[in-house]
Scaffold this motif. Structure first.
Motif, PDB file in Angstrom:
ATOM      1  N   ALA A  31       1.102  -1.040  -0.133  1.00 37.21           N
ATOM      2  CA  ALA A  31      -0.213  -0.242  -0.174  1.00 37.21           C
ATOM      3  C   ALA A  31       0.597   1.281  -0.382  1.00 37.21           C
ATOM      4  N   GLY A  32       0.566   2.113  -0.556  1.00 40.27           N
ATOM      5  CA  GLY A  32       1.094   3.168  -0.993  1.00 40.27           C
ATOM      6  C   GLY A  32       1.216   4.644  -1.248  1.00 40.27           C
ATOM      7  N   TYR A  33       1.664   5.451  -1.383  1.00 42.02           N
ATOM      8  CA  TYR A  33       1.156   6.604  -1.876  1.00 42.02           C
ATOM      9  C   TYR A  33       1.770   7.241  -2.765  1.00 42.02           C
ATOM     10  N   PRO A  34       1.451   8.117  -4.099  1.00 46.16           N
ATOM     11  CA  PRO A  34       2.731   8.491  -4.425  1.00 46.16           C
ATOM     12  C   PRO A  34       3.887   9.966  -4.140  1.00 46.16           C
ATOM     13  N   ILE A  35       4.972   9.063  -4.222  1.00 47.72           N
ATOM     14  CA  ILE A  35       5.836  10.453  -4.030  1.00 47.72           C
ATOM     15  C   ILE A  35       6.839   9.982  -4.955  1.00 47.72           C
ATOM     16  N   THR A  36       7.409  11.525  -5.605  1.00 53.03           N
ATOM     17  CA  THR A  36       9.114  11.175  -5.892  1.00 53.03           C
ATOM     18  C   THR A  36       9.726  10.980  -4.492  1.00 53.03           C
ATOM     19  N   PRO A  37      11.458  10.324  -4.765  1.00 57.16           N
ATOM     20  CA  PRO A  37      11.406   9.623  -5.980  1.00 57.16           C
ATOM     21  C   PRO A  37      11.011   8.383  -5.747  1.00 57.16           C
ATOM     22  N   ALA A  38      10.097   7.715  -4.901  1.00 58.59           N
ATOM     23  CA  ALA A  38       9.597   6.162  -4.559  1.00 58.59           C
ATOM     24  C   ALA A  38       8.677   5.967  -5.000  1.00 58.59           C
ATOM     25  N   SER A  39       7.446   6.638  -6.401  1.00 64.63           N
ATOM     26  CA  SER A  39       6.703   5.929  -6.941  1.00 64.63           C
ATOM     27  C   SER A  39       6.809   4.936  -7.852  1.00 64.63           C
ATOM     28  N   GLU A  40       7.974   4.758  -8.703  1.00 68.44           N
ATOM     29  CA  GLU A  40       8.407   3.812  -9.345  1.00 68.44           C
ATOM     30  C   GLU A  40       7.975   2.142  -8.410  1.00 68.44           C
ATOM     31  N   ILE A  41       7.895   2.212  -7.222  1.00 72.02           N
ATOM     32  CA  ILE A  41       8.207   1.292  -6.234  1.00 72.02           C
ATOM     33  C   ILE A  41       6.591   0.309  -6.683  1.00 72.02           C
ATOM     34  N   ALA A  42       6.012   1.525  -6.292  1.00 72.39           N
ATOM     35  CA  ALA A  42       4.084   1.493  -5.756  1.00 72.39           C
ATOM     36  C   ALA A  42       3.447   0.930  -7.857  1.00 72.39           C
ATOM     37  N   GLU A  43       4.482   1.351  -8.289  1.00 74.50           N
ATOM     38  CA  GLU A  43       3.583   1.103  -9.907  1.00 74.50           C
ATOM     39  C   GLU A  43       4.325  -0.280 -10.298  1.00 74.50           C
ATOM     40  N   HIS A  44       5.346  -0.458 -10.071  1.00 72.71           N
ATOM     41  CA  HIS A  44       6.144  -2.056 -10.266  1.00 72.71           C
ATOM     42  C   HIS A  44       5.327  -2.954 -10.028  1.00 72.71           C
ATOM     43  N   LEU A  45       5.045  -2.840  -8.629  1.00 72.97           N
ATOM     44  CA  LEU A  45       4.258  -3.488  -7.929  1.00 72.97           C
ATOM     45  C   LEU A  45       2.605  -3.329  -8.207  1.00 72.97           C
ATOM     46  N   ALA A  46       1.923  -2.735  -8.169  1.00 75.12           N
ATOM     47  CA  ALA A  46       1.012  -2.728  -9.323  1.00 75.12           C
ATOM     48  C   ALA A  46       1.012  -3.993  -9.604  1.00 75.12           C
ATOM     49  N   GLU A  47       1.799  -3.265 -10.637  1.00 69.79           N
ATOM     50  CA  GLU A  47       1.552  -4.307 -12.020  1.00 69.79           C
ATOM     51  C   GLU A  47       2.027  -6.506 -11.358  1.00 69.79           C
ATOM     52  N   PHE A  77       0.362 -11.737   6.620  1.00 66.57           N
ATOM     53  CA  PHE A  77       1.425 -11.879   4.818  1.00 66.57           C
ATOM     54  C   PHE A  77       1.978 -10.537   5.171  1.00 66.57           C
ATOM     55  N   LYS A  78       2.809 -10.679   4.283  1.00 68.96           N
ATOM     56  CA  LYS A  78       4.670  -9.598   4.110  1.00 68.96           C
ATOM     57  C   LYS A  78       4.348  -8.882   3.574  1.00 68.96           C
ATOM     58  N   ALA A  79       4.067  -7.743   3.532  1.00 70.97           N
ATOM     59  CA  ALA A  79       3.836  -6.215   3.410  1.00 70.97           C
ATOM     60  C   ALA A  79       4.409  -5.140   3.865  1.00 70.97           C
ATOM     61  N   MET A  80       4.199  -4.172   2.764  1.00 71.03           N
ATOM     62  CA  MET A  80       4.993  -3.725   2.758  1.00 71.03           C
ATOM     63  C   MET A  80       5.219  -2.054   2.456  1.00 71.03           C
ATOM     64  N   THR A  81       5.322  -1.155   2.554  1.00 74.13           N
ATOM     65  CA  THR A  81       4.454   0.294   2.001  1.00 74.13           C
ATOM     66  C   THR A  81       6.261   1.249   1.144  1.00 74.13           C
ATOM     67  N   ALA A  82       6.055   2.011   0.876  1.00 78.77           N
ATOM     68  CA  ALA A  82       7.418   2.990   0.177  1.00 78.77           C
ATOM     69  C   ALA A  82       7.006   4.237  -0.525  1.00 78.77           C
ATOM     70  N   THR A  83       7.511   5.145   0.516  1.00 78.51           N
ATOM     71  CA  THR A  83       7.690   6.681   0.144  1.00 78.51           C
ATOM     72  C   THR A  83       8.852   7.283   0.394  1.00 78.51           C
ATOM     73  N   SER A  84       8.805   8.573   0.714  1.00 85.56           N
ATOM     74  CA  SER A  84      10.274   9.755   1.070  1.00 85.56           C
ATOM     75  C   SER A  84       9.348  10.441   1.937  1.00 85.56           C
ATOM     76  N   GLY A  85      10.673  11.430   2.189  1.00 84.33           N
ATOM     77  CA  GLY A  85      10.562  12.419   3.432  1.00 84.33           C
ATOM     78  C   GLY A  85       9.325  12.734   3.749  1.00 84.33           C
ATOM     79  N   PRO A  86       8.307  13.481   3.412  1.00 83.14           N
ATOM     80  CA  PRO A  86       6.985  14.071   3.579  1.00 83.14           C
ATOM     81  C   PRO A  86       6.325  12.867   4.010  1.00 83.14           C
TER      82      PRO A  86
END
Ligand SMILES: Cc1ncc(C[n+]2csc(CCOP(=O)(O)OP(=O)(O)O)c2C)c(N)n1
Ligand code: SF4
Lengths: 379, 272
Positions: A31-47, A77-86
């Motif tokens: 589960a994530g929320y878009p933010i540069t420079p982490a968004s590609e992780i969410a986009e890739h995992l969405a696929e 289940f194993k779970a992850m989130t990805a983000t940047s500073g804010p």
């Protein structure tokens, strides 16, 4: 995965390597929320996650993202989130909750240049202390710091394994450079990659929050009637907010299960730390400059060694102390205004002269030339 | 359904943390009665999530069941992670009005929008109870609270209406003066899919009632009874006539594709 029977060479972006590694480590929820420079992780995992029967969802904010990840972990289940500073700021309260409830999960913070919105798309290393002390209360974190695409891959798998092994949230402290660059990476043969899963309770067990350093973890829906709470609780999960001893016992155990393993958790690359006059302590993207700088310094006849931190917290004290015992001068290059510097100074305890080398702004890296200059100045 | 039913069969032998006369106790027992009447001998098919506040103590750790006591306002995201990974379990959220539609409001709206398959039971005591009586997003206009000593200068939020607008499949509001209706509504919601929201207007003499001039919890219950207007009647009343009233009843009951359905359909397609 079929393609992993043989060693595979790929040309991947750091964030892509992180996402693929998560799938290999057994991650089934993101589960994530878009933010540069982490968004590609969410986009890739969405696929990728739906392909392996997992769930990837974009939540309404980072508070929800990490909350959902912790929920998924309690679902077993194993779970992850990805983000940047804010976003990492917003997650801090829940990181404390995950620590207190001993919930394995992986939090990727791809550092960008703060404070605040700062230079949002540029690289920085300013979240080092936040990854240690970000949540309130007495807490210990395990934080890994990759310096290449290969390490984005390896340390993501390691982060999942540590989360499961220690039953605690693990922070992968990446940065914009490492996350966005493309490099050749070697994916090991599947059977050579260790994947650790959490210890499950026996049907008769009832103490999921104590009695042993790392208690077994049931999931909801398994008939254990597990009571999960961020309030001070006893070994059975029942809250105890009036008893001083109960709090001491719990919070000391939670910290101790990490701090007592500090030596085992230390993950460093060292070079000539027993035989150098000048040492370097470095981590993340900044540490990419040390190889060239060291080569050039050696060509000039300087005796140099380094410790590169792949794990930052618990601070790999023992190995850094070793360096401070041989080197007279230690340079600490960082893309922040001195965060690891003070740790090295503390560990050095006056033995070595600890010299900061800091650079912030524009995402400009500390170059091998700048590092070499500092080495020569210190010699 | 035996006459001698006691909610105790679902409870751990612990002291309840509620003040005597707290409406939260009514909500707790009506939920358990509903579960009993639906034939759940045990609560092992349920997972309870709650936030922080008096109302969040209803399930946790009291119910003999899985209960996840989260942070203030964050029960719905945690419930999201649980429900998406264990669609076979009934995920129920309990929380106060501050928890659900104050600090956690955004999650509430988005869960309704997504039609996440959970039941949210919000105990609306019109106040921040646990922290000692501060103004809540549901506090009536002009009501005195510890942080609005001259009376609240804000208008309250209608959480039930909001849930309807956001996309919930089932929305009702009752009060603790309507325990039977509340229980029947819970039973109905437990048999449905999708996002379900039940608002239970509830008395908190300690933190709200006393300051608002009520002598005891009975007076507050009388007040609920008097102010309650069935939604059917409310529909033909003017906004002015409805000021200070509590509209009760079923606000919506409908079918929409649920998040679990749409996500798992997507997963199937991705695996083709
Ligand atoms: C992030 C955060 N902010 C504030 C609090 C303090 N706090 C605890 S409960 C609460 C409000 C309780 O009100 P409500 O959710 O309506 O539940 P009630 O006690 O009335 O049942 C607050 C503000 C907190 N625990 N966490
Ligand atoms: S303070 Fe109010 S809401 Fe909290 S237990 Fe007492 S009566 Fe109930």
């Amino acid at each position: 995965m079929k393609q992993l029977r043989r060693e595979n060479i790929r040309f991947w972006q750091g964030n892509e390597a992180c996402a693929e590694a998560a799938v290999i480590a057994g991650c089934k929820f993101f589960a994530g929320y878009p933010i540069t420079p982490a968004s590609e992780i969410a986009e890739h995992l969405a696929e990728r996650l739906p392909q392996v029967g997992g769930v990837a969802i974009q939540m309404e904010d980072e508070l929800a993202s990490i909350g959902a990840a912790v929920g998924a972990s309690w679902a077993g289940f194993k779970a992850m989130t990805a983000t940047s500073g804010p976003g990492f700021d917003l997650m801090q309260e829940t990181i404390g909750w995950a620590f207190m409830t001993e919930t394995p999960c992986v939090i990727v913070d791809v550092q960008r240049l703060g404070p605040s919105t700062g230079q949002a798309t540029k690289c920085g290393q300013g979240d080092v202390m936040q990854s240690r002390w970000g949540t309130h209360g007495d807490y210990s974190s395990i934080v890994l710091s990759p310096n290449s695409v290969q390490e984005m891959f390896e340390l993501t798998i390691k982060a999942f394994n540590l989360a499961e092994r220690y039953r605690t949230p693990i922070i992968l402290l990446a940065d914009e450079i490492v996350a966005h660059m493309r490099e050749k990476i070697v994916i090991p043969i599947a059977k050579n990659m260790e994947v650790i899963n959490r210890k499950k309770p026996e049907p008769y067990e009832k103490a999921f929050f104590g009695l042993q350093d790392i208690p077994p973890m049931p999931a909801v829906g398994e008939g254990f009637n597990v009571a999960v709470t961020g309030s001070t609780h006893d070994a059975y999960g029942i809250r105890f907010t009036a008893d001083a001893q109960e709090h001491r016992q719990l919070v000391e155990r939670l910290n101790n299960k990490i701090q007592s393993q500090a030596e085992k958790l230390a993950d460093v690359e060292t070079y000539k730390i027993d035989d150098c006059e000048i040492g370097i302590v470095s981590f993340g993207c900044t540490s990419r400059a040390i190889y060239e700088a060291v080569e050039k310094a050696e060509a000039k006849g300087l005796k140099i060694g380094y410790t590169r931190l792949r794990s930052i917290w618990p601070f790999p004290e023992k190995i850094v102390r070793q360096l401070t015992e041989t080197a007279k001068k230690i340079i600490v290059p960082e893309m922040n205004l001195k965060q690891i510097f003070y740790e090295v100074q503390r560990v050095s305890n006056g033995r070595a002269d600890v010299i900061p080398l800091n650079k912030i702004g524009g995402g400009e890296l500390i170059t091998p030339e700048e590092l070499l200059e500092k080495i020569e100045e210190s010699a | 359904m035996s006459k001698s039913f006691s909610v105790k069969k679902y409870l751990r032998p612990l002291l309840l943390p509620f003040c005597s006369g707290c409406g939260g106790i009514t909500v707790m027992s009506e939920f358990l009665r509903a579960a009993n009447e639906l034939g759940y001998e045990k609560l092992d098919k349920f997972v309870f999530c709650s936030g922080i506040g008096c109302s969040s103590w209803i399930p946790s750790p009291h119910f003999v069941a899985d209960s996840v006591h989260t942070l203030h306002g964050r029960s719905i995201p945690v419930a999201t992670g649980i429900k998406l990974m264990r669609p076979d379990l009934h995920v129920i959220v309990f929380g106060g009005d501050g928890d659900i539609v104050g600090i956690g409001l955004s999650h509430f709206i988005h869960a309704a929008r997504r039609n996440l398959d959970i039941l949210v039971i919000m105990v609306n005591n019109m106040i921040y109870g646990m922290t000692g009586g501060q103004v809540a997003p549901t506090t009536p206009f002009k009501a005195k609270t510890t942080t609005t000593p001259y009376g609240s200068f804000e208008y309250p939020l209608d959480a039930a209406k909001l849930a309807v607008t956001a996309g919930a499949c089932y929305v009702s509001r009752w009060t603790t003066a309507h325990p039977k209706e509340l229980k029947d509504s819970i039973k109905k919601a437990l048999r449905m899919q999708g996002f379900r929201f039940i608002e239970a207007v509830s008395q908190c003499l300690t933190a709200y009632g006393r300051r608002a001039g009520f002598k005891d919890s009975w007076e507050m219950l009388k007040w609920f009874k008097e102010k309650a207007i069935p939604i059917e009647s409310a529909e033909v009343m003017s906004e002015k006539a409805l000021t200070g009233k509590i509209v009760v009843g079923e606000f919506v009951r409908r079918k929409r594709p649920t998040l679990v359905e749409t996500i798992y359909r997507t997963i199937k397609e991705a695996q083709k």
